[in-house]
Scaffold this motif. Structure first.
Motif, short mmCIF file in Angstrom:
data_model
loop_
_atom_site.label_atom_id
_atom_site.label_comp_id
_atom_site.label_asym_id
_atom_site.label_seq_id
_atom_site.Cartn_x
_atom_site.Cartn_y
_atom_site.Cartn_z
N SER A 178 0.84 -1.20 0.00
CA SER A 178 0.00 0.00 0.00
C SER A 178 0.88 1.26 0.00
O SER A 178 0.51 2.26 -0.62
N ARG A 179 2.05 1.21 0.62
CA ARG A 179 2.94 2.39 0.58
C ARG A 179 3.42 2.65 -0.85
O ARG A 179 3.50 3.80 -1.28
N VAL A 180 3.71 1.59 -1.58
CA VAL A 180 4.16 1.75 -2.98
C VAL A 180 2.99 2.23 -3.85
O VAL A 180 3.13 3.16 -4.65
N ALA A 181 1.82 1.60 -3.64
CA ALA A 181 0.65 1.94 -4.48
C ALA A 181 0.26 3.42 -4.30
O ALA A 181 -0.19 4.07 -5.25
N LYS A 182 0.46 3.96 -3.09
CA LYS A 182 0.06 5.36 -2.82
C LYS A 182 1.10 6.37 -3.31
O LYS A 182 0.84 7.56 -3.33
N ASN A 183 2.28 5.88 -3.66
CA ASN A 183 3.38 6.79 -3.99
C ASN A 183 3.26 7.27 -5.44
O ASN A 183 3.32 6.47 -6.39
N GLU A 184 3.09 8.58 -5.62
CA GLU A 184 2.83 9.11 -6.97
C GLU A 184 4.07 9.07 -7.86
O GLU A 184 3.97 9.26 -9.08
N LYS A 185 5.24 8.86 -7.26
CA LYS A 185 6.46 8.83 -8.09
C LYS A 185 6.82 7.40 -8.53
O LYS A 185 7.85 7.18 -9.16
#
Ligand SMILES: Cc1cc2nc3c(=O)[nH]c(=O)nc-3n(C[C@H](O)[C@H](O)[C@H](O)COP(=O)(O)OP(=O)(O)OC[C@H]3O[C@@H](n4cnc5c(N)ncnc54)[C@H](O)[C@@H]3O)c2cc1C
Length: 277
Positions: A178-185
């Motif tokens: 979820s941390r990766v999925a939320k990361n816009e970069k």
């Protein structure tokens, strides 16, 4: 005169073993080819050590270095190239000399699984550490596991990252996902593994299915395997040779397990020495 123990590798497992042997008054030599802390410095955030708050890999390595300093444990920078048994001792040849010991601890960790056809330039790397000083770049990552996702988070702090994954479902913790999925970069190219890499000017042209684009760097993070190149089958079965950490489990593991293994191996050696076996 042989020392009691030679430890090969100053990652978390080798250091934990050295610390425990030091507490027990056993004499040993700790040999390291590259850097104290091994792979751990690559970790974005180590959150799974119950006695410690969440730490970056670099902070965790800082704690290991402090421990070595406090206990006055010396690390000898040298690469072990071979181990041979002669009677009751092991002769260990390393890049700056030769030593002998009654027991050897192999804490050599893992080596990356490689894709040689992608290794077209030094811009293609296997550890995120090699790109930590890079900023404002486009970085591609090949991989679907915890290390690939963790590296995407680290590298996205100053770069744009595209993760090319083989599968659409990932065997990683939901928290990390979820941390990766939320990361816009970070962009995830689901089920679209890289098929070809070639140089185009000062960039890397990356092709995956019908997709192609230029990137500044490629990190290959498709898994790791035990680094057992020093061990013949006879040595592997010798009761005076001990494996600790990721090398024992044959794949990238967890730092707390490596630390525990190092301590366990040290305790086993102490009891062998006390029983004079
Ligand atoms: C991107 C990434 C993120 C991670 N995140 C986490 C996390 O959040 N939580 C967690 O618990 N774990 C994490 N890990 C895993 C953790 O780093 C490893 O499990 C741990 O470092 C294993 O310790 P080790 O001592 O067994 O091996 P290593 O750390 O690999 O150390 C082995 C050492 O042996 C040395 N060596 C090898 N061959 C020789 C030789 N011939 N002579 C002398 N020295 C030699 C190497 O240079 C190295 O320093 C992560 C790993 C990566 C790559």
């Amino acid at each position: 005169m042989p020392v009691d123990v030679i430890i090969v590798g100053a990652g978390p497992a080798g250091i934990a073993c050295a610390v425990q042997l030091k507490h027990q008054g056993v004499n040993f030599v700790l040999l390291e080819s590259k850097r104290i802390g091994g792979l751990l410095v690559n970790a974005n955030l180590v959150e799974n050590m119950p006695l410690l708050p969440p730490l970056s890999g670099a902070e965790a390595v800082g704690l290991l270095k402090e421990k070595l300093k406090d206990l006055e444990i010396k690390v000898t920078y040298s690469t072990v190239t071979s181990i041979e048994k002669s009677g009751n001792v092991f002769n260990v040849t390393h890049s700056s000399g030769r030593l002998s010991a009654r027991y050897v601890v192999i804490a050599t960790g893992t080596v990356p699984k490689r894709i040689e056809s992608f290794e077209v330039s030094p811009k293609v790397v296997y550890e995120p550490l090699e790109l930590f000083s890079v900023s404002e770049k486009k970085i591609a990552i090949a991989g679907s596991g915890e290390a690939a996702f963790d590296s995407a988070l680290s590298l996205s702090k100053s770069n744009r990252v595209t993760l090319f994954t083989k599968h659409s479902e990932f065997h990683i913790s939901p928290h990390l996902h979820s941390r990766v999925a939320k990361n816009e970069k970070i962009v995830i190219m689901h089920s679209n593994p890289i098929k070809r890499v070639c140089e185009k000017g000062d960039k890397l042209l990356i092709m995956a299915g019908s997709f192609k684009d230029c990137y500044d760097n490629l990190l290959i993070s498709i898994g790791r395997k035990a680094n057992r190149r020093l061990l013949s089958p006879e040595l592997l079965n010798d009761k005076r040779i001990f494996l600790a950490g990721d090398v024992k489990h044959g794949k990238l593991g967890q730092v707390a397990i490596a630390l525990g293994n190092g301590i366990e191996v040290a305790q086993n050696i102490v009891s062998y020495l006390r029983n004079k076996t």
